[in-house]
Design a protein around this motif. Structure first.
Motif, PDB file in Angstrom:
ATOM      1  N   LEU A  68      -7.103   9.346  -9.017  1.00 16.03           N
ATOM      2  CA  LEU A  68      -6.077   8.737  -9.938  1.00 16.03           C
ATOM      3  C   LEU A  68      -4.890   8.451  -9.028  1.00 16.03           C
ATOM      4  CD1 LEU A  68      -6.107  11.015 -13.091  1.00 16.03           C
ATOM      5  CD2 LEU A  68      -6.300   8.444 -12.946  1.00 16.03           C
ATOM      6  N   ALA A  69      -4.673   9.446  -7.785  1.00 19.62           N
ATOM      7  CA  ALA A  69      -3.399   9.208  -6.959  1.00 19.62           C
ATOM      8  C   ALA A  69      -3.631   7.939  -6.007  1.00 19.62           C
ATOM      9  CB  ALA A  69      -3.384  10.471  -5.863  1.00 19.62           C
ATOM     10  N   LEU A  70      -5.074   7.838  -5.778  1.00 15.05           N
ATOM     11  CA  LEU A  70      -5.176   6.541  -4.801  1.00 15.05           C
ATOM     12  C   LEU A  70      -5.022   5.201  -5.786  1.00 15.05           C
ATOM     13  CD1 LEU A  70      -8.345   7.763  -3.007  1.00 15.05           C
ATOM     14  CD2 LEU A  70      -6.293   7.082  -1.943  1.00 15.05           C
ATOM     15  N   LYS A  71      -5.112   5.258  -7.048  1.00 13.60           N
ATOM     16  CA  LYS A  71      -5.206   4.231  -7.855  1.00 13.60           C
ATOM     17  C   LYS A  71      -3.777   3.997  -8.254  1.00 13.60           C
ATOM     18  CE  LYS A  71      -6.465   2.378 -12.590  1.00 13.60           C
ATOM     19  NZ  LYS A  71      -7.333   2.811 -13.893  1.00 13.60           N
ATOM     20  N   SER A  72      -2.893   5.221  -8.188  1.00 15.59           N
ATOM     21  CA  SER A  72      -1.505   5.008  -8.462  1.00 15.59           C
ATOM     22  C   SER A  72      -0.844   4.374  -7.225  1.00 15.59           C
ATOM     23  CB  SER A  72      -0.919   6.364  -8.588  1.00 15.59           C
ATOM     24  OG  SER A  72       0.332   6.293  -9.242  1.00 15.59           O
ATOM     25  N   LEU A  73      -1.182   4.629  -6.160  1.00 12.25           N
ATOM     26  CA  LEU A  73      -0.547   4.068  -4.996  1.00 12.25           C
ATOM     27  C   LEU A  73      -0.865   2.443  -4.794  1.00 12.25           C
ATOM     28  CD1 LEU A  73      -1.247   6.628  -2.003  1.00 12.25           C
ATOM     29  CD2 LEU A  73       0.802   6.002  -3.018  1.00 12.25           C
ATOM     30  N   GLY A  74      -1.990   2.100  -5.334  1.00 12.40           N
ATOM     31  CA  GLY A  74      -2.282   0.792  -5.330  1.00 12.40           C
ATOM     32  C   GLY A  74      -1.944  -0.063  -4.167  1.00 12.40           C
ATOM     33  N   LYS A  75      -0.983  -0.584  -3.953  1.00 15.70           N
ATOM     34  CA  LYS A  75      -0.811  -1.555  -2.717  1.00 15.70           C
ATOM     35  C   LYS A  75       0.652  -0.946  -2.014  1.00 15.70           C
ATOM     36  CE  LYS A  75      -2.348  -6.041  -4.506  1.00 15.70           C
ATOM     37  NZ  LYS A  75      -2.035  -7.426  -4.867  1.00 15.70           N
ATOM     38  N   LYS A  76       0.892   0.234  -2.497  1.00 14.29           N
ATOM     39  CA  LYS A  76       1.876   0.840  -1.734  1.00 14.29           C
ATOM     40  C   LYS A  76       1.463   1.494  -0.496  1.00 14.29           C
ATOM     41  CE  LYS A  76       5.237   0.649  -5.098  1.00 14.29           C
ATOM     42  NZ  LYS A  76       6.319  -0.095  -5.181  1.00 14.29           N
ATOM     43  N   ASP A  77       2.169   1.157   0.557  1.00  9.94           N
ATOM     44  CA  ASP A  77       1.702   1.487   1.800  1.00  9.94           C
ATOM     45  C   ASP A  77       2.229   2.970   2.099  1.00  9.94           C
ATOM     46  OD1 ASP A  77       0.656   1.626   4.520  1.00  9.94           O
ATOM     47  OD2 ASP A  77       2.492   0.521   5.127  1.00  9.94           O
ATOM     48  N   ASP A  78       1.280   3.868   1.979  1.00  8.22           N
ATOM     49  CA  ASP A  78       1.673   5.317   2.367  1.00  8.22           C
ATOM     50  C   ASP A  78       0.396   5.972   2.876  1.00  8.22           C
ATOM     51  OD1 ASP A  78       2.425   7.949   2.422  1.00  8.22           O
ATOM     52  OD2 ASP A  78       3.456   7.986   0.386  1.00  8.22           O
ATOM     53  N   PRO A  79       0.440   5.699   4.138  1.00  9.57           N
ATOM     54  CA  PRO A  79      -0.959   6.088   4.831  1.00  9.57           C
ATOM     55  C   PRO A  79      -1.058   7.651   5.048  1.00  9.57           C
ATOM     56  CG  PRO A  79       0.670   5.341   6.431  1.00  9.57           C
ATOM     57  CD  PRO A  79       1.185   4.784   4.846  1.00  9.57           C
ATOM     58  N   TYR A  80       0.029   8.289   4.904  1.00  7.43           N
ATOM     59  CA  TYR A  80      -0.018   9.754   4.853  1.00  7.43           C
ATOM     60  C   TYR A  80      -0.648  10.252   3.857  1.00  7.43           C
ATOM     61  CZ  TYR A  80       1.436  14.562   4.629  1.00  7.43           C
ATOM     62  OH  TYR A  80       1.155  15.999   4.748  1.00  7.43           O
ATOM     63  N   LEU A  81      -0.089   9.987   2.546  1.00 10.79           N
ATOM     64  CA  LEU A  81      -0.830  10.623   1.481  1.00 10.79           C
ATOM     65  C   LEU A  81      -1.987   9.925   1.292  1.00 10.79           C
ATOM     66  CD1 LEU A  81      -0.521  12.188  -1.101  1.00 10.79           C
ATOM     67  CD2 LEU A  81       0.384  10.139  -2.194  1.00 10.79           C
ATOM     68  N   SER A  82      -2.507   8.901   1.620  1.00  6.77           N
ATOM     69  CA  SER A  82      -3.817   8.237   1.766  1.00  6.77           C
ATOM     70  C   SER A  82      -4.688   8.994   2.538  1.00  6.77           C
ATOM     71  CB  SER A  82      -3.814   6.896   1.975  1.00  6.77           C
ATOM     72  OG  SER A  82      -3.085   6.097   0.994  1.00  6.77           O
ATOM     73  N   LYS A  86       7.870   7.157 -13.916  1.00  5.93           N
ATOM     74  CA  LYS A  86       6.961   6.306 -14.077  1.00  5.93           C
ATOM     75  C   LYS A  86       7.069   5.599 -12.462  1.00  5.93           C
ATOM     76  CE  LYS A  86       7.399   5.454 -19.181  1.00  5.93           C
ATOM     77  NZ  LYS A  86       7.848   4.482 -19.890  1.00  5.93           N
ATOM     78  N   GLN A  87       7.339   6.339 -11.429  1.00  3.90           N
ATOM     79  CA  GLN A  87       7.199   5.897 -10.090  1.00  3.90           C
ATOM     80  C   GLN A  87       6.030   5.795  -9.410  1.00  3.90           C
ATOM     81  OE1 GLN A  87      10.523   7.365  -7.789  1.00  3.90           O
ATOM     82  NE2 GLN A  87      11.999   7.068  -9.470  1.00  3.90           N
ATOM     83  N   PRO A  88       5.182   4.915  -9.128  1.00  4.16           N
ATOM     84  CA  PRO A  88       3.890   5.010  -8.670  1.00  4.16           C
ATOM     85  C   PRO A  88       3.837   6.150  -7.670  1.00  4.16           C
ATOM     86  CG  PRO A  88       4.441   2.759  -8.732  1.00  4.16           C
ATOM     87  CD  PRO A  88       5.584   3.600  -8.943  1.00  4.16           C
ATOM     88  N   VAL A  89       4.654   6.238  -6.491  1.00  4.16           N
ATOM     89  CA  VAL A  89       4.624   6.973  -5.263  1.00  4.16           C
ATOM     90  C   VAL A  89       4.846   8.537  -5.777  1.00  4.16           C
ATOM     91  CG1 VAL A  89       5.460   7.917  -3.144  1.00  4.16           C
ATOM     92  CG2 VAL A  89       5.268   5.081  -3.795  1.00  4.16           C
ATOM     93  N   ALA A  90       5.758   8.620  -6.787  1.00  6.57           N
ATOM     94  CA  ALA A  90       5.726   9.898  -7.251  1.00  6.57           C
ATOM     95  C   ALA A  90       4.630  10.412  -8.058  1.00  6.57           C
ATOM     96  CB  ALA A  90       6.969  10.093  -8.428  1.00  6.57           C
ATOM     97  N   LEU A  91       4.063   9.559  -8.998  1.00  5.69           N
ATOM     98  CA  LEU A  91       2.743   9.988  -9.591  1.00  5.69           C
ATOM     99  C   LEU A  91       1.762  10.286  -8.804  1.00  5.69           C
ATOM    100  CD1 LEU A  91       2.727   7.471 -12.682  1.00  5.69           C
ATOM    101  CD2 LEU A  91       2.818   9.952 -12.568  1.00  5.69           C
ATOM    102  N   ALA A  92       1.476   9.493  -7.608  1.00  2.03           N
ATOM    103  CA  ALA A  92       0.338   9.736  -6.654  1.00  2.03           C
ATOM    104  C   ALA A  92       0.467  11.165  -6.091  1.00  2.03           C
ATOM    105  CB  ALA A  92       0.572   8.871  -5.496  1.00  2.03           C
ATOM    106  N   TYR A  93       1.982  11.619  -5.613  1.00  2.00           N
ATOM    107  CA  TYR A  93       2.000  13.099  -5.180  1.00  2.00           C
ATOM    108  C   TYR A  93       1.841  14.044  -6.244  1.00  2.00           C
ATOM    109  CZ  TYR A  93       3.612  11.729  -0.589  1.00  2.00           C
ATOM    110  OH  TYR A  93       3.760  11.268   0.874  1.00  2.00           O
ATOM    111  N   ALA A  94       2.159  13.632  -7.547  1.00  2.00           N
ATOM    112  CA  ALA A  94       2.004  14.537  -8.571  1.00  2.00           C
ATOM    113  C   ALA A  94       0.476  14.695  -8.902  1.00  2.00           C
ATOM    114  CB  ALA A  94       2.448  14.184  -9.685  1.00  2.00           C
ATOM    115  N   TYR A  95      -0.179  13.760  -8.673  1.00  2.00           N
ATOM    116  CA  TYR A  95      -1.605  13.716  -8.824  1.00  2.00           C
ATOM    117  C   TYR A  95      -2.319  14.516  -7.694  1.00  2.00           C
ATOM    118  CZ  TYR A  95      -1.446  10.338 -12.581  1.00  2.00           C
ATOM    119  OH  TYR A  95      -1.228   9.605 -13.768  1.00  2.00           O
TER     120      TYR A  95
END
Length: 613
Positions: free
Chosen positions: A146-160, A115-124
């Motif tokens: 879904l991945a972009l939505k999961s990141l939300g306000k998390k700052d991960d410019p690489y995955l974005s 249930k970690q947002p970043v982990a979910l974003a990479y899984a998506y």
């Protein structure tokens, strides 16, 4: 002017993208031993991705698995999903669709449990990589969003940047210029916030392709200049960070630069020609020792061949094409689409030069490679369809499982409600006992009455059915009687007609009786046998039609009349009297009718006619 070989590479630039674990400092494999087990996964994932983009797929898988194992051991789920995503990317690149699907599903399952947002974003993102490999654009778009939505306000410019790059690739396949520009800019903007220079180089190539789309639509020279500007930015990154920008990324930017000068500048522009030749030569040179560099080299050689043809240097033009052909043949499994382009170019070249035997030889090779390319595409498509079917099947099973869990929760709540209701019922049980007893007795009485009503209704229905059946039998009996009566009446009319003929013969010499008038009146009463037959058919419509269907030869009106008499069970003598012929003639007619009906000697005509009736 567009050249088919290098134009393909220009578009291929959208498919090369690196994956990096997101660390903001560039590490080397020599630093691995100095790190703790908790810090190693990030570097291992980066090294795995570096191996992947260099075509060292076995090494990439090995490093990614090591990273994943260490990350799970230290309960770092986010790093584990990043390592899994590298494996999915390798399996997708090598067209191992089943493995790609299995690993992407494992990644998603692991991330959902955490249930970690970043982990979910990479899984998506891993799911998007898999569906991109099997050309399911709808699912790629869904999982990227879904991945972009999961990141939300998390700052991960690489995955974005990676996610926007995937959306950019889909838009370029659809020639959606608006979204090509939108997502290319978003990818580049996020890539600038990272230290992944290979990712940034690919985003610059994406911006150059967006500029190419813009120039094609507007013919604004600012867009045309932007194409080479962004390609130069990629080449600058390679020169500044040669260890961190893939040679393939640099080579493709060179090929696209050569393509730029070839397409947008005239033959007389010597500076453009020199630039194009230089870039094509750089691409060919840098990919000589690279893994899977054959297609880029062939494209560079194709551009050089094109310039040699322009200069009427046909020897060099042929040499470049032959070298491209040799380069592609050196690969164990050639790039059939590029191979077809090269051998077709050779066939056209030899045809233009009058070497028809060589032209035919390479045309045959083009056909051969086309068939192999078709077989390869068909096999891949079959694998994609099979994997997609299994994926959809598995997704449906997951949906059913979730629905089952939902129903289980609802059932649980229902049981709790029943328990509460039962408790309340026990509290008021004694007070309501007599009331429920009276209600039960009344209910039983009502059920008995309903049962009696149902039995009575069934009895009435049976009687009604019996009455209808009796009426139907009566009607059938009456109809049969009417049939015989009508046929008898009609035959009586025939007899009357015969009698009139006899009267006419006997009294024809006595004109004072006006026998002709009497004869005409009698004929008006009974027109002819055809009218009699029509009336008989109103009651017994199938008798004469069945006779005519069975007859192997056409039955005359006299034959049909005799059959009607026999159907009415008249004997031969009576029929001879009615028909005013001898009994012998009746027997002969019976024999003739049996032949026309195809009856055997032992078959009884009377029984046959009765059966038809």
């Amino acid at each position: 002017m567009k050249h088919p070989i290098f134009r393909k590479i220009f578009l291929l630039a959208i498919t090369l993208l690196t994956f990096r674990a997101g660390a903001q400092t560039l590490l080397d494999s020599t630093a691995l031993d100095k790190l703790s087990d908790q810090d190693k996964p990030a570097l291992l994932t980066q090294l795995a991705e570096r191996s992947r983009i260099n075509g060292e797929y076995d090494a990439a898988i090995a490093k990614a698995r090591e990273s994943m194992a260490l990350a799970i051991k230290s309960k770092n789920i986010s790093e584990a999903t990043k390592a899994y995503a590298v494996q999915v990317s390798v399996y997708a690149t090598t067209k191992q669709f089943v493995l790609s699907k299995n690993v992407s599903d494992t990644t998603l399952s692991l991330a959902q449990k955490s249930k970690q947002p970043v982990a979910l974003a990479y899984a998506y993102y891993a799911q998007a990589l898999f569906y991109n490999a099997i050309d399911n654009a709808e699912e790629v778009t869904k999982y990227c969003q879904l991945a972009l939505k999961s990141l939300g306000k998390k700052d991960d410019p690489y995955l974005s940047a990676k996610l926007y790059y995937q959306l950019y690739m889909l838009s370029s396949r659809r020639d959606d210029v608006k979204n090509v520009n939108k997502y290319a800019r978003a990818a580049a903007g996020n890539a600038l916030k990272t230290n992944d220079y290979n990712l940034l180089g690919n985003c610059y190539i994406a911006l150059s392709i967006a500029a190419d789309y813009n120039y094609a639509g507007s013919k604004n020279e600012l867009f045309r200049d932007s194409i080479i500007y962004y390609l130069n930015k990629t080449q600058g990154l390679y020169r500044e960070y040669p260890k961190y920008v893939a040679r393939k990324t640099y080579a493709m930017s060179c090929i696209n630069s050569a393509d730029y000068y070839l397409r947008y500048f005239s033959d007389t522009d010597l500076q453009a020609k020199a630039n194009a030749i230089r870039y094509a030569g750089l691409a060919n040179e840098v990919m000589k020792a690279a893994i899977n560099g054959e297609e880029i080299r062939a494209s560079g050689l194709g551009i050089l061949s094109e310039y040699a043809k322009r200069d009427k240097n046909f020897i060099m033009a042929e040499a470049y094409l032959q070298e491209a052909y040799s380069v592609l043949k050196s690969k164990k499994v050639p790039y059939y689409s590029t191979m077809i382009t090269v051998v077709t170019a050779l066939s056209n070249f030899y045809e233009e030069r009058g070497s028809y035997e060589k032209a035919l030889e390479f045309q045959k090779k083009a056909t051969e490679y086309s068939n192999k390319f078709f077989d390869e595409k068909r096999t891949l498509n079959a694998q994609k369809l099979e994997v997609q079917y299994e994926a959809e099947k598995k997704n449906n099973e997951v949906k059913l499982l979730k629905q089952s869990e939902k129903y289980a929760r609802q059932q649980k709540y229902l049981y709790i409600g029943i328990a509460i209701a039962s408790l309340l019922g026990l509290i008021f049980m004694f007070r309501s006992y007599h009331f429920r007893l009276r209600y039960s007795l009344q209910r039983e009485k009502q059920l008995n009455l309903e049962k009696q009503d149902a039995e009575l209704q069934m009895k009435l229905e049976k009687e009604e059915k019996a009455r209808l059946k009796a009426e139907q039998q009566l009607l059938e009996s009456q109809q049969q009687q009417l049939q015989k009566e009508v046929m008898a009446n009609q035959l009586q009319l025939e007899h009357k007609k015969e009698m009139l003929f006899q009267i006419k013969e006997k009294l024809g010499v006595a004109p004072q009786l006006n026998i002709n008038k009497i004869w005409n009146e009698e004929l008006l009463l009974d027109n002819d046998f055809e009218e009699a037959k029509f009336q008989i058919q109103q009651v017994h419509p199938e008798f004469f039609s069945l006779l005519n269907q069975r007859a192997q030869q056409k039955l005359t009106a006299l034959d049909l009349k005799l059959c009607a008499y026999l159907h009415l069970k008249m004997d031969t003598k009576k029929i001879a009297q009615l028909m005013h012929v001898e009994a012998k003639s009746v027997r002969m007619s019976r024999y003739r009718i049996k032949q026309k009906l195809g009856l055997g000697k032992e078959e009884d005509l009377n029984l046959f006619l009765q059966d038809i009736g």
